[in-house]
Design an enzyme around this catalytic site. Sequence first.
Site, short mmCIF file in Angstrom:
data_model
loop_
_atom_site.label_atom_id
_atom_site.label_comp_id
_atom_site.label_asym_id
_atom_site.label_seq_id
_atom_site.Cartn_x
_atom_site.Cartn_y
_atom_site.Cartn_z
N TRP A 142 12.72 4.42 -23.58
CA TRP A 142 13.88 4.81 -22.78
C TRP A 142 13.69 4.48 -21.31
CZ3 TRP A 142 18.62 5.68 -24.02
CH2 TRP A 142 19.48 6.33 -23.13
N GLU A 194 15.96 -0.66 -25.26
CA GLU A 194 17.05 0.32 -25.40
C GLU A 194 18.06 0.18 -24.26
OE1 GLU A 194 15.48 4.27 -26.09
OE2 GLU A 194 13.72 3.45 -27.07
N ASP A 266 18.79 12.52 -32.25
CA ASP A 266 19.53 12.55 -30.98
C ASP A 266 21.01 12.25 -31.17
OD1 ASP A 266 17.18 13.17 -29.77
OD2 ASP A 266 16.93 11.28 -28.69
N TRP A 410 9.21 10.16 -34.76
CA TRP A 410 9.08 10.40 -33.32
C TRP A 410 8.97 11.90 -33.10
CZ3 TRP A 410 8.18 7.42 -29.18
CH2 TRP A 410 8.12 8.11 -27.96
#
Length: 430
Positions: A142, A194, A266, A410
């Site tokens: 990220w 990403e 998410d 993750w």
Amino acid sequence: MSGRRWGVAALAVGALSASLAVVPANADAETKGHHGFSKTRTVGYFIQWGVYGRDFRVKNLVDSGAAARLTHLNYAFGFLDESGKCVSADPWADWQMPYTAEQSVSGKADEPGQVLMGNLNQLKQLKARYPKLKVNISLGGWTGSRYFSNAALTPESRAAHVKSCTDMWIKGNLPGLPEGAAKGVFDGIDLDWEWPGSNGNMEPPNVVRPEDKRNFTKLLAEYRRQMGWNRDLTAFLPADPKQVDAGFEVAKVFTYLTFGTLQGYDYHGAWDPEANQQSALRVPKGDPAQFEFSSEVTVNAWLRRGAPRSKAVLGVPFYGRGWTGVAPGKRHGLFGTGTPAPATYEAGYEDFKVIKTKLADKKFKIHRDERAGFAWIYDGTTWWTYDDATEMKRKARFINDNRLGGAMIWSLDGDTADGELVKALAKALK
């Protein structure tokens, strides 16, 4: 989540030249994993910065039993500089931090003047103990994807990027160390851009270009040209179908990838006003969100666009998302409005092992949506959704039933000390 990614809901909004790479006829064949051809992949991310506040080290993977159950370990993350070349995000954690005997996989302390220390030396020791385990360096994440577009922009930038990354991480030529000091630590490369064609992290913003979509495919081709076909080349891929369309030539991409890991979490989080699922298999009834997200939505989006089932690996979370100030409503707080719940490292985000301890407070009750496939706990005001062992088994059945290529975790530091989640997941995967 620190160093990784925010939710998909917050972000919803020509043939290659033959000179790029030659794709072998068996490029889509299953790659032989840790347990052979018949075993579904179990991929886990180990976070570089976990050695600090979390005090989570490679040795913990041995002690918990996780290492024995993984086919692949992704080390997160290596970064890119503005030119697109590979750099270390934290040399101290990567190869400079000395380990005591108690902290070390081998049980031996690092010695003064030792060339390779830190996480990389521990990974090397882990591979010696589990020789069938594949360890890959994960690039980007990220907060580390800002310059991927620069790396992929031209034939020259792509060639320079791949050369720098393979020199550093595969050949082990680390800055300030003797040539090949880390050779043999990493077997392959995992790309966590990403995202191509659409923004991920906005502070500071990523470089985004319309040509990212085709350039991502060309970047993969360049990796295969320089790295060959005997090493893993994988990618972390988004959950949002709009981001899939913006950034990926799906069928072409998968001809170059050993496998791709699909974001399976998410879906909702602190960026949403309503307490909602973050990793459900199916969209729950009555979901008030503008966009519908679930693992079923994500998997179908990739399969319909040309991803082979055998190469589609579904991500699962070892953490949860939470809100506070949530009124009970008709479904034990589900879809009630609130604010991010206080937590250890980031408001609204907590490791599974911490959420589990909240059940000791008798005010918290566990609830499940059996049809949608997710769980949450609620005490009348604070609401956490997460995956426990029951939900991991449910995820494994979904993967098995849909003949997918495995599960990706993750991240491994979120599990309990005895590996409750990874054991449940690995046991249920076929």
